[in-house]
Write a protein that holds these residues in place. Structure first.
Motif, PDB file in Angstrom:
ATOM      1  N   LEU A 134       0.803  -1.220   0.000  1.00  0.00           N
ATOM      2  CA  LEU A 134       0.000   0.000   0.000  1.00  0.00           C
ATOM      3  C   LEU A 134       0.835   1.269   0.000  1.00  0.00           C
ATOM      4  O   LEU A 134       0.305   2.367   0.079  1.00  0.00           O
ATOM      5  N   ALA A 135       2.147   1.121  -0.055  1.00  0.00           N
ATOM      6  CA  ALA A 135       3.034   2.277   0.072  1.00  0.00           C
ATOM      7  C   ALA A 135       2.817   3.272  -1.060  1.00  0.00           C
ATOM      8  O   ALA A 135       2.274   2.943  -2.119  1.00  0.00           O
ATOM      9  N   GLU A 136       3.279   4.491  -0.817  1.00  0.00           N
ATOM     10  CA  GLU A 136       3.196   5.520  -1.845  1.00  0.00           C
ATOM     11  C   GLU A 136       3.896   5.023  -3.116  1.00  0.00           C
ATOM     12  O   GLU A 136       4.919   4.372  -3.064  1.00  0.00           O
ATOM     13  N   GLY A 137       3.326   5.332  -4.249  1.00  0.00           N
ATOM     14  CA  GLY A 137       3.894   4.884  -5.511  1.00  0.00           C
ATOM     15  C   GLY A 137       3.106   3.739  -6.121  1.00  0.00           C
ATOM     16  O   GLY A 137       3.202   3.480  -7.307  1.00  0.00           O
ATOM     17  N   THR A 155      -1.004  11.958   1.819  1.00  0.00           N
ATOM     18  CA  THR A 155      -0.469  11.246   2.981  1.00  0.00           C
ATOM     19  C   THR A 155      -0.994  11.940   4.229  1.00  0.00           C
ATOM     20  O   THR A 155      -0.879  13.151   4.373  1.00  0.00           O
ATOM     21  N   LEU A 156      -1.594  11.160   5.128  1.00  0.00           N
ATOM     22  CA  LEU A 156      -2.171  11.707   6.351  1.00  0.00           C
ATOM     23  C   LEU A 156      -1.151  11.801   7.471  1.00  0.00           C
ATOM     24  O   LEU A 156      -1.200  12.710   8.286  1.00  0.00           O
ATOM     25  N   LEU A 157      -0.257  10.810   7.521  1.00  0.00           N
ATOM     26  CA  LEU A 157       0.795  10.857   8.537  1.00  0.00           C
ATOM     27  C   LEU A 157       1.932   9.933   8.151  1.00  0.00           C
ATOM     28  O   LEU A 157       1.764   8.989   7.383  1.00  0.00           O
ATOM     29  N   SER A 163       3.999   5.252   5.999  1.00  0.00           N
ATOM     30  CA  SER A 163       3.019   6.299   5.704  1.00  0.00           C
ATOM     31  C   SER A 163       1.597   5.759   5.769  1.00  0.00           C
ATOM     32  O   SER A 163       1.354   4.570   5.582  1.00  0.00           O
ATOM     33  N   VAL A 164       0.681   6.662   6.040  1.00  0.00           N
ATOM     34  CA  VAL A 164      -0.749   6.368   6.035  1.00  0.00           C
ATOM     35  C   VAL A 164      -1.389   7.345   5.070  1.00  0.00           C
ATOM     36  O   VAL A 164      -1.165   8.551   5.161  1.00  0.00           O
TER      37      VAL A 164
END
Length: 198
Positions: A134-137, A155-157, A163-164
């Motif tokens: 689920l990571a960014e990218g 990204t929320l946090l 990351s979330v």
């Protein structure tokens, strides 16, 4: 872990139901939440149906061999329905003095418990269980309960290098009132004669 968290509870639940030890209203809630999770997001993100990558493209080949893409959504939906949904019911039942009073009518306290549980477990899952998938990218598909899709996904946090993101938090935020409504309807239809105890 996914097989154990998905299939073992399902086998226990169905066995208990067959011998009359699992209430019909809880079984209806379990089946209903399985369907909601499947059509709400699991099918969409497993197959990358709308502008997203399928799960096989987002995880290592070893995982694809152990958990084929075509059963991934089933296992995740079963796990969601039991380990998240029914666990939430249990927490509410405990908080309301081991009675079914929170299932007879809308209670904001019960809603708050479900909401806190659903969001907390989802944060943990995103940050520690499925972070690599689920990571960014990695673009996740749009889904009915992920309405912002990959197009608006801030990204929320960030915590401990993890990351979330908004898109992956929306399903359980939106699911909370839907799930509680389902729970109330199932109890009203099949569980009203059982006032005490789950």
């Amino acid at each position: 872990m996914l097989y154990a968290a998905s299939l073992l509870p399902a086998l226990v639940i169905f066995a208990l139901f067959l011998v009359g030890k699992f209430p019909r209203w809880l079984m209806a809630t379990y089946v209903g939440s399985f369907i909601l999770c499947a059509i709400g997001w699991e099918l969409w993100i497993s197959y990358g149906l709308v502008d997203g990558l399928d799960v096989a493209s987002r995880r290592p080949q070893a995982m694809n061999e152990v958990i084929p893409m075509h059963i991934n959504w089933v296992l995740n939906s079963l796990g969601d329905a039991a380990a998240v949904g029914l666990a939430g019911v249990f927490l509410v039942w405990l908080a309301y003095g081991r009675t079914n009073s929170a299932f007879m009518a809308w209670r904001w306290g019960a809603f708050a418990i479900l909401s806190a549980w659903f969001i907390a477990q989802n944060l943990f899952v995103e940050m520690y269980v499925y972070q690599q998938q689920l990571a960014e990218g990695f673009r996740l598909s749009w889904a009915p309960l992920m309405p912002t899709g990959p197009w608006y996904n801030p990204t929320l946090l960030n915590f401990d290098g993890r990351s979330v993101q908004l898109q992956t938090q929306l399903p359980w935020v939106l699911m909370t009132p839907i799930y509680y409504y389902l729970l109330l309807r199932c109890y009203k239809k099949w569980g009203v004669q059982t006032r005490d105890g789950v």
